[in-house]
Design an enzyme around this catalytic site. Structure first.
Site, mmCIF file in Angstrom:
data_model
loop_
_atom_site.group_PDB
_atom_site.id
_atom_site.type_symbol
_atom_site.label_atom_id
_atom_site.label_comp_id
_atom_site.label_asym_id
_atom_site.label_seq_id
_atom_site.Cartn_x
_atom_site.Cartn_y
_atom_site.Cartn_z
ATOM 1 N N TYR A 51 0.734 -0.979 0.007
ATOM 2 C CA TYR A 51 0.026 0.112 -0.091
ATOM 3 C C TYR A 51 0.802 1.285 0.000
ATOM 4 C CZ TYR A 51 -3.578 3.337 1.157
ATOM 5 O OH TYR A 51 -4.538 4.380 1.037
ATOM 6 N N LYS A 95 1.142 4.272 -3.028
ATOM 7 C CA LYS A 95 0.706 5.615 -2.969
ATOM 8 C C LYS A 95 2.190 6.388 -3.131
ATOM 9 C CE LYS A 95 -3.583 5.110 -2.140
ATOM 10 N NZ LYS A 95 -4.706 5.669 -2.999
HETATM 11 N N1 LIG Z 1 -10.271 5.287 4.205
HETATM 12 C C1 LIG Z 1 -9.162 5.762 4.752
HETATM 13 O O1 LIG Z 1 -8.820 6.252 5.824
HETATM 14 C C2 LIG Z 1 -8.119 6.327 3.528
HETATM 15 C C3 LIG Z 1 -6.841 6.890 3.929
HETATM 16 C C4 LIG Z 1 -6.011 7.391 2.855
HETATM 17 C C5 LIG Z 1 -6.354 7.221 1.499
HETATM 18 N N2 LIG Z 1 -7.559 6.494 1.307
HETATM 19 C C6 LIG Z 1 -7.578 6.647 -0.132
HETATM 20 O O2 LIG Z 1 -9.059 6.942 -0.535
HETATM 21 C C7 LIG Z 1 -9.470 6.182 -1.778
HETATM 22 C C8 LIG Z 1 -10.950 5.773 -1.379
HETATM 23 O O3 LIG Z 1 -10.792 4.920 -0.216
HETATM 24 P P1 LIG Z 1 -12.233 4.429 0.602
HETATM 25 O O4 LIG Z 1 -11.820 4.581 1.913
HETATM 26 O O5 LIG Z 1 -13.167 5.105 0.189
HETATM 27 O O6 LIG Z 1 -12.045 2.923 0.304
HETATM 28 P P2 LIG Z 1 -13.249 1.756 0.022
HETATM 29 O O7 LIG Z 1 -14.513 2.047 1.012
HETATM 30 O O8 LIG Z 1 -12.592 0.410 0.027
HETATM 31 O O9 LIG Z 1 -13.578 2.107 -1.343
HETATM 32 C C9 LIG Z 1 -12.686 2.040 -2.654
HETATM 33 C C10 LIG Z 1 -13.636 2.067 -3.886
HETATM 34 O O10 LIG Z 1 -12.641 1.369 -4.906
HETATM 35 C C11 LIG Z 1 -13.241 0.341 -5.612
HETATM 36 N N3 LIG Z 1 -12.152 -0.447 -6.505
HETATM 37 C C12 LIG Z 1 -11.449 -1.240 -5.797
HETATM 38 N N4 LIG Z 1 -10.735 -1.811 -6.711
HETATM 39 C C13 LIG Z 1 -11.284 -1.357 -7.925
HETATM 40 C C14 LIG Z 1 -10.957 -1.432 -9.278
HETATM 41 N N5 LIG Z 1 -9.833 -2.470 -9.880
HETATM 42 N N6 LIG Z 1 -11.420 -0.519 -10.300
HETATM 43 C C15 LIG Z 1 -12.136 0.476 -9.721
HETATM 44 N N7 LIG Z 1 -12.600 0.590 -8.621
HETATM 45 C C16 LIG Z 1 -12.096 -0.147 -7.536
HETATM 46 C C17 LIG Z 1 -13.925 -0.305 -4.412
HETATM 47 O O11 LIG Z 1 -14.853 -1.226 -5.354
HETATM 48 P P3 LIG Z 1 -15.630 -2.314 -4.281
HETATM 49 O O12 LIG Z 1 -16.184 -1.578 -3.019
HETATM 50 O O13 LIG Z 1 -16.603 -2.924 -5.271
HETATM 51 O O14 LIG Z 1 -14.549 -3.329 -3.850
HETATM 52 C C18 LIG Z 1 -14.495 0.878 -3.904
HETATM 53 O O15 LIG Z 1 -15.888 1.621 -4.626
HETATM 54 C C19 LIG Z 1 -8.360 5.111 -2.114
HETATM 55 O O16 LIG Z 1 -7.558 5.778 -2.932
HETATM 56 C C20 LIG Z 1 -7.713 4.867 -0.589
HETATM 57 O O17 LIG Z 1 -6.381 4.593 -0.725
HETATM 58 C C21 LIG Z 1 -8.189 6.105 2.056
#
Ligand SMILES: NC(=O)c1ccc[n+]([C@@H]2O[C@H](COP(=O)([O-])OP(=O)(O)OC[C@H]3O[C@@H](n4cnc5c(N)ncnc54)[C@H](OP(=O)(O)O)[C@@H]3O)[C@@H](O)[C@H]2O)c1
Length: 235
Positions: free
Chosen positions: A157, A161
């Site tokens: 991860y 990033k």
């Molecule tokens: N959550 C945090 O605290 C956090 C912190 C820092 C950065 N981020 C970043 O923020 C972004 C959103 O994260 P989130 O927390 O909302 O995560 P999440 O709830 O797991 O949502 C991620 C989304 O990406 C989709 N996805 C996964 N694989 C994919 C693919 N191959 N092609 C297209 N879509 C795909 C997932 O679909 P499915 O649900 O169907 O699998 C889901 O809709 C990510 O880039 C993550 O790295 C998150």
């Protein structure tokens, strides 16, 4: 004319909140659907033609090409792409000794988090070039910061990033002279499938901050790497 934005990974979490925020802000939204469109379908009734669902797996070049064709049937220009789709396999914190380098999750994390946004920008470039805003908004993470890194595992991860951050800088160098701005934004620790229940931030709050960043007037030489409130992060 209404601004047009593509959000990848819009099924859930931050992506879904971003779709809602951009729709509320008067944008036409193309929502990239990976596995489930259930949550997005509930928005269709409220926003009609302003929302288009687009099947999109950012790890699959053919899927990205098909998405470009579908968006191209609806519009000749895209103003913003938000590369939000990401994966972080939660049980993937093995120590160096335990790390299984044959495990596909390492490659898959890079395919989605690092190469996914590059596929999307490359394939959508002709539409973005015709947009007014020319904004590439990569959802990165503080986990990509090399100078702030204190972790001793989570190779896939964090490396993915950091690679996305480097990609953002290279794209800014290349596309800046063509009027583009590229941002790499840490959305905060959010209560999503990825962030878990203990996270302090709801994705709607992060989405609101990211929406405000997208609405700003940016110059090519402005900073790239920041959090959802616009606070700069060290590379
Ligand atoms: N959550 C945090 O605290 C956090 C912190 C820092 C950065 N981020 C970043 O923020 C972004 C959103 O994260 P989130 O927390 O909302 O995560 P999440 O709830 O797991 O949502 C991620 C989304 O990406 C989709 N996805 C996964 N694989 C994919 C693919 N191959 N092609 C297209 N879509 C795909 C997932 O679909 P499915 O649900 O169907 O699998 C889901 O809709 C990510 O880039 C993550 O790295 C998150």
């Amino acid at each position: 004319m209404k601004q047009e934005v593509l959000v990848t990974g819009a099924d859930a979490g931050l992506g879904l909140s971003l779709v809602k925020r951009f729709l509320h802000g008067g944008y036409t939204v193309f929502a990239g659907v990976y596995r489930s469109k259930d949550a997005l379908l509930t928005l269709e009734g409220d926003y009609g033609d302003s929302l288009t669902l687009i099947p999109l797996d950012v790890a699959d070049l053919e899927s990205v090409r098909a998405a470009v064709r579908r968006v191209g049937e609806r519009t000749g220009a895209l103003d913003i792409v938000v590369n939000n789709a990401g994966i972080h396999l939660r049980n993937s914190k093995p120590s160096l000794e335990q790390l299984d380098l044959a495990d596909q999750h390492l490659q898959q994390t890079m395919e989605v988090n690092a190469f996914g946004p590059l596929r999307v920008v490359q394939q959508f470039l002709p539409l973005l070039e015709k947009g007014q805003q020319k904004l590439v908004l990569n959802i990165s993470s503080e986990a990509g910061s090399i100078s702030d890194c204190r972790r001793e595992n989570q190779f896939a991860y964090c490396m993915s990033k950091a690679a996305l951050d480097m990609q953002s800088k290279i794209l800014q160098n290349y596309l800046g002279p063509r009027g583009f701005k590229v941002l790499a934004v840490h959305p905060g620790w959010m209560r999503t499938n990825m962030g878990g229940l203990e996270a302090p931030l709801i994705p709607a709050e992060s989405a609101d901050g990211i929406f405000q960043l997208a609405a700003r007037k940016w110059n090519a030489d402005d900073p790239i790497y920041m959090d959802y409130r616009g606070e700069l992060l060290p590379w």
